[in-house]
Design a protein around this motif. Structure first.
Motif, mmCIF file in Angstrom:
data_model
loop_
_atom_site.group_PDB
_atom_site.id
_atom_site.type_symbol
_atom_site.label_atom_id
_atom_site.label_comp_id
_atom_site.label_asym_id
_atom_site.label_seq_id
_atom_site.Cartn_x
_atom_site.Cartn_y
_atom_site.Cartn_z
ATOM 1 N N CYS A 21 2.190 -14.076 -7.081
ATOM 2 C CA CYS A 21 2.227 -12.757 -6.465
ATOM 3 C C CYS A 21 0.904 -12.513 -5.755
ATOM 4 O O CYS A 21 -0.159 -12.934 -6.241
ATOM 5 N N THR A 22 0.968 -11.837 -4.626
ATOM 6 C CA THR A 22 -0.246 -11.521 -3.893
ATOM 7 C C THR A 22 -0.176 -10.100 -3.360
ATOM 8 O O THR A 22 0.918 -9.550 -3.181
ATOM 9 N N ALA A 23 -1.334 -9.519 -3.142
ATOM 10 C CA ALA A 23 -1.404 -8.158 -2.616
ATOM 11 C C ALA A 23 -2.568 -8.061 -1.645
ATOM 12 O O ALA A 23 -3.525 -8.836 -1.720
ATOM 13 N N ARG A 24 -2.462 -7.121 -0.747
ATOM 14 C CA ARG A 24 -3.563 -6.904 0.181
ATOM 15 C C ARG A 24 -3.767 -5.408 0.367
ATOM 16 O O ARG A 24 -2.857 -4.604 0.154
ATOM 17 N N GLU A 25 -4.958 -5.055 0.785
ATOM 18 C CA GLU A 25 -5.269 -3.665 1.089
ATOM 19 C C GLU A 25 -4.730 -3.337 2.485
ATOM 20 O O GLU A 25 -4.357 -4.231 3.252
ATOM 21 N N VAL A 26 -4.732 -2.080 2.798
ATOM 22 C CA VAL A 26 -4.206 -1.624 4.082
ATOM 23 C C VAL A 26 -4.904 -2.346 5.239
ATOM 24 O O VAL A 26 -6.126 -2.461 5.262
ATOM 25 N N ASP A 27 -4.109 -2.856 6.156
ATOM 26 C CA ASP A 27 -4.597 -3.484 7.394
ATOM 27 C C ASP A 27 -5.552 -4.645 7.146
ATOM 28 O O ASP A 27 -6.484 -4.879 7.920
ATOM 29 N N THR A 28 -5.334 -5.387 6.075
ATOM 30 C CA THR A 28 -6.150 -6.579 5.788
ATOM 31 C C THR A 28 -5.245 -7.735 5.393
ATOM 32 O O THR A 28 -4.038 -7.583 5.289
ATOM 33 N N THR A 29 -5.857 -8.885 5.176
ATOM 34 C CA THR A 29 -5.088 -10.056 4.783
ATOM 35 C C THR A 29 -4.994 -10.157 3.267
ATOM 36 O O THR A 29 -5.590 -9.374 2.541
ATOM 37 N N TRP A 30 -4.208 -11.149 2.796
ATOM 38 C CA TRP A 30 -4.005 -11.327 1.366
ATOM 39 C C TRP A 30 -5.325 -11.581 0.662
ATOM 40 O O TRP A 30 -6.099 -12.441 1.051
ATOM 41 N N LYS A 31 -5.525 -10.816 -0.435
ATOM 42 C CA LYS A 31 -6.823 -10.882 -1.122
ATOM 43 C C LYS A 31 -6.673 -11.070 -2.621
ATOM 44 O O LYS A 31 -7.468 -11.751 -3.249
ATOM 45 N N TYR A 32 -5.673 -10.446 -3.200
ATOM 46 C CA TYR A 32 -5.521 -10.447 -4.649
ATOM 47 C C TYR A 32 -4.361 -11.360 -5.047
ATOM 48 O O TYR A 32 -3.319 -11.378 -4.390
ATOM 49 N N TRP A 33 -4.570 -12.091 -6.160
ATOM 50 C CA TRP A 33 -3.560 -13.065 -6.583
ATOM 51 C C TRP A 33 -3.269 -12.935 -8.068
ATOM 52 O O TRP A 33 -4.173 -12.674 -8.861
ATOM 53 N N GLY A 34 -2.015 -13.141 -8.433
ATOM 54 C CA GLY A 34 -1.642 -13.201 -9.824
ATOM 55 C C GLY A 34 -1.903 -14.588 -10.385
ATOM 56 O O GLY A 34 -2.343 -15.491 -9.674
ATOM 57 N N GLN A 35 -1.617 -14.753 -11.665
ATOM 58 C CA GLN A 35 -1.872 -16.008 -12.354
ATOM 59 C C GLN A 35 -0.808 -17.057 -12.047
ATOM 60 O O GLN A 35 -1.043 -18.244 -12.267
#
Length: 126
Positions: free
Chosen positions: A104-118
């Motif tokens: 799973c991945t998430a990004r902040e508004v108007d940015t690229t993918w930054k956060y990742w799950g395990q």
């Protein structure tokens, strides 16, 4: 900061279905989108599906709808719980080549993918 908690995955036979879920816990961050990538052994991580919301810039339109890799289009569906930072990946008609670790991945508004799950493992047996 954003923490991602994945659930789902497991083993299924060819043609079967699985659902992956991912909940984002945020602190002082507005999520602009969430999605899924997958990684097979000895291969690079590849995009699977994503969905956008809260974005204002032209590069991440909210109105386009979910995005899918060609290899999963028509078989996988990504959707979001209403007004929540939780997304699901419904996988149907699974094939052995879908076997991989799914992230799973998430990004902040108007940015690229930054956060990742395990990551969660999906195994499709023939």
């Amino acid at each position: 900061q954003v923490q991602l908690l994945e659930s789902g995955g497991g083993m299924v036979q060819t043609g079967g279905s699985l659902r992956l879920s991912c909940a984002a816990s945020t602190h002082a961050v507005t999520i602009g989108g969430m999605g899924w990538f997958r990684q097979r052994p000895r291969q690079a991580r590849q995009f699977v599906a994503s969905i956008n919301w809260n974005n204002t810039g032209p590069n991440y339109p909210n109105s386009v709808g979910p995005n899918y890799a060609t290899s999963v289009s028509g078989r996988f569906t990504v959707f979001r719980d209403d007004e929540q930072n939780t997304v699901h990946l419904e996988m149907t008609n699974l094939k052995p080549e879908d076997t991989a670790f799914y992230y799973c991945t998430a990004r902040e508004v108007d940015t690229t993918w930054k956060y990742w799950g395990q990551g969660t493992e999906v195994t499709v047996s023939s």
